[in-house]
Design an enzyme around this catalytic site. Structure first.
Site, PDB file in Angstrom:
ATOM      1  N   CYS A 134       0.823  -1.192   0.000  1.00 49.34           N
ATOM      2  CA  CYS A 134       0.000   0.000   0.000  1.00 49.34           C
ATOM      3  C   CYS A 134       0.861   1.246   0.000  1.00 49.34           C
ATOM      4  O   CYS A 134       2.084   1.202  -0.022  1.00 49.34           O
ATOM      5  CB  CYS A 134      -0.904   0.016   1.237  1.00 49.34           C
ATOM      6  SG  CYS A 134      -1.864  -1.495   1.452  1.00 49.34           S
ATOM      7  N   ASP A 150      -3.665  -8.980   8.537  1.00 52.18           N
ATOM      8  CA  ASP A 150      -2.529  -8.730   9.423  1.00 52.18           C
ATOM      9  C   ASP A 150      -2.540  -7.337  10.047  1.00 52.18           C
ATOM     10  O   ASP A 150      -1.898  -7.105  11.063  1.00 52.18           O
ATOM     11  CB  ASP A 150      -1.203  -8.958   8.689  1.00 52.18           C
ATOM     12  CG  ASP A 150      -1.098  -8.207   7.372  1.00 52.18           C
ATOM     13  OD1 ASP A 150      -2.084  -7.573   6.956  1.00 52.18           O
ATOM     14  OD2 ASP A 150      -0.024  -8.253   6.741  1.00 52.18           O
TER      15      ASP A 150
END
Length: 632
Positions: free
Chosen positions: A2, A100
């Site tokens: 990201c 996560d």
């Protein structure tokens, strides 16, 4: 994978305009085309662009903890998150997602900054604790994921995954740091201890920052380091078994994804080893991706095909022209800061190919640094042995004089190119290794610089922080110190920067299984003889992989991606070489000598010397400065 960005007011709590955070994250849209989000509270704003890899629908960011007391934006992957999650659940933590990201939030709430040592992965994240009014910024051990920082007027700290995220803020100043020019002309990139703009810095690998409103920003704190101070006990056979186990663990842990996954395959030792272990662990053919060149002298596709056939991979291949200079402007835009590693061009090509077939690709990055695969490391080990038997009072005059007199013969057979070695032997081990790693030595840079840059640079030399890293290394041998510097300086500044930016430019997640921190820590404890034996680097790794790979893969000369810079600047880019030598950005600023740059171009085009790498450095510097719109 990201892109993250945000703002934090550390002097006084002020409102954060969500549109400014949104603009910063929009500049990072290539890193995360699958989703975006912004969250603000008094004095803080967090922004995120998402590339969905795990828990595709259930982990939007910015993400709040289960109790709503903390918010996070996160770039990376935590490979042990499932085991960590089970441990946290036993302690009472509750989870609403299967990814996560939420695990980091729960780990922070249980252990605070100590949570970092429990995370196995690549990451850069910003976590705001609403109860404590603290911002926690952290970067992974080896610097796989980047994080840029900038102090803004009014007592605010801005952060982003790439410099372009910071530049989207209207209050960002764009003043070039002249010391970054010195660094760049030495190494071919701007190392992590500096940024190209004066008010910008980078959070170092293995460091974190903890910020509070109403308090000055304290320096980053180191939470991880690599040590070469100890040696592994046991036989080479024991070490080989342990290395294979760690390599398998590194590969299999990075094969967890909810999207298509594959691997880069060059046909070299490192990528071939990764593909071999992926194939062993997978119940279906691995997708392997290779690019070749239309010039036979630099093409390695035959080796990649042989490995693909050996493991019956779903092999994807593309032949591209070695003349890729049409991508110069694109490369400058991708990297923001000047970046002269010309292998970025073919790396971008293989990332584009991979993205057509997968969303995650495993690479072989890091093995040369961790396991001693570079020729320069072997030379450094030999030179240190020579230094140990000859006092410096004798070495300096003898080898220094020989080195200065020896001609610089780039055209000659390798044994006759002794100038660098002789000059290195006349210096300390740290100075000698800096010379081996640098593109331009101090005396070469001195000739190119203009009066303004010479004045602004003062007594600073780019080698100084590099040599300091080597001197401070927790190490036992010259090889240890060289590898430590490669892991701390070269790896994050060049290799990982190249892979991160080129992969993220096409929304591809690249993972580095051979940089699993347990593997790197183990490799640092190996005896020198198991890292380099004779003229063979990465000896233990190659010996270990003999059960999987043939000798012509394991023991052929190292090549890597080759870009024909010298030919370019004598042919299609000859006009660019002449233009750069008169560039207003480089010459009128007083940073470079017009006469010296013109001589450089004329000598190269006329075939009297090979200045291809230096001309490439200058061209990429000019294009990057033009893209930044920065002032001297």
């Amino acid at each position: 994978m990201c892109g993250i960005a945000g703002l934090f007011h550390y002097e006084t709590i002020k409102p954060v305009d969500p549109k400014r955070v949104e603009a910063m994250t929009d500049a990072l849209a290539h890193r995360g085309p699958d989703g975006s989000g912004v969250w603000t509270a008094p004095g803080v704003g967090l922004g995120h662009r998402r590339l969905s890899i795990i828990d595709l629908a259930g982990s939007p960011q910015p993400m709040a903890s289960a109790d709503g007391r903390a918010m996070i934006v996160f770039n990376g992957e935590i490979y042990n998150y499932r085991a960590l999650r089970r441990e946290l659940e036993q302690g009472g933590a509750q989870f609403r997602t299967d990814g996560d990201t939420e695990t980091i939030l729960a780990a922070w709430q249980k252990w605070g900054p100590d949570c970092l040592s429990r995370l196995d992965g690549m990451f850069a994240f910003a976590l705001y604790d609403l109860q404590k009014k603290q911002l926690f910024l952290a970067r992974d051990r080896l610097g796989v994921k980047p994080l840029y920082l900038a102090h803004l007027p009014g007592g605010a700290l801005a952060f982003a995954s790439e410099l372009k995220g910071l530049l989207a803020h209207p209050m960002m100043r764009r003043e070039i740091d002249p010391l970054a020019i010195e660094d760049y002309m030495t190494w071919g990139y701007v190392p992590d201890h500096r940024a190209v703009l004066k008010n910008v810095s980078k959070l170092p690998a293995g460091h974190f920052m903890l910020l509070e409103h109403g308090r000055p920003v304290s320096p980053p704190r180191q939470w991880w380091d690599i040590s070469f101070e100890h040696r592994e006990r046991g036989s080479a056979a024991d070490h080989s078994a342990q290395l294979l186990h760690l390599m398998r663990e590194g590969v299999t842990s990075r094969m967890v994804a909810d999207v298509p996954l594959g691997a880069f395959l060059s046909g070299g030792v490192d990528s071939s080893s990764v593909v071999a272990l992926m194939s062993e662990a997978s119940n279906r053919p691995v997708t392997s991706c290779s690019i070749g060149f239309d010039e036979e002298s630099v093409d390695e596709t035959s080796y990649a095909r042989a490995v693909a056939k050996l493991f019956d991979t779903d092999h994807q291949e593309r032949i591209v022209s070695a003349d890729q200079f049409g991508e110069i402007d694109r490369i400058a835009a991708i990297f923001d800061e000047p970046f002269a590693d010309a292998s970025a061009l073919p790396t971008l090509r293989v990332c584009e190919l991979a993205r057509e077939h997968v969303t995650v690709a495993l690479s072989g990055d890091g093995a040369d640094e961790a396991l001693a695969g570079y020729r320069r490391q072997m030379f450094q080990m030999r030179e240190e042995q020579a230094r140990s038997v000859m006092p410096s009072a004798l070495r300096g005059p003898v080898f220094g004089t020989l080195g200065r007199l020896w001609p610089k013969a780039d055209w000659a057979p390798r044994p006759l190119r002794a100038k660098t070695t002789l000059l290195a032997l006349s210096q300390s081990g740290e100075a000698g290794y800096a010379r081996a790693l640098s593109i331009l030595a101090p005396e070469q840079r001195e000739v190119l610089y203009g009066d303004t840059l010479l004045t602004l640079r003062g007594d600073y030399r780019a080698e100084q922080p590099f040599e300091a890293v080597m001197r401070a290394a927790p190490a036992r041998s010259g090889l240890d110190r060289a590898q430590y510097a490669d892991l701390k300086f070269w790896l994050p500044g060049d290799i990982l920067t190249k892979t991160d930016r080129t992969s993220m430019a096409v929304a591809l997640e690249a993972r580095e299984p051979l940089l699993d921190h347990r593997l790197v820590e183990f490799a640092a404890r190996l005896p020198d003889r198991e890292r380099i034996r004779g003229t063979t680097g990465k000896w233990l790794m190659k010996h270990t992989m003999e059960r999987y790979l043939p000798d012509d893969i394991l023991y052929r000369p190292k090549q890597g991606f080759v870009t024909p810079l010298s030919q370019w600047f004598k042919g299609a880019l000859a006009d660019e070489a002449r233009r750069v030598s008169n560039s207003s950005l480089l010459v009128d600023s007083g940073w470079f000598s017009r006469k010296a740059l013109s001589r450089l171009a004329d000598e190269h085009i006329g075939g009297r010397a090979d200045h291809g790498r230096t001309l490439w450095q200058l061209l990429m510097l000019e294009r990057s400065l033009a893209k930044l719109g920065a002032s001297a």
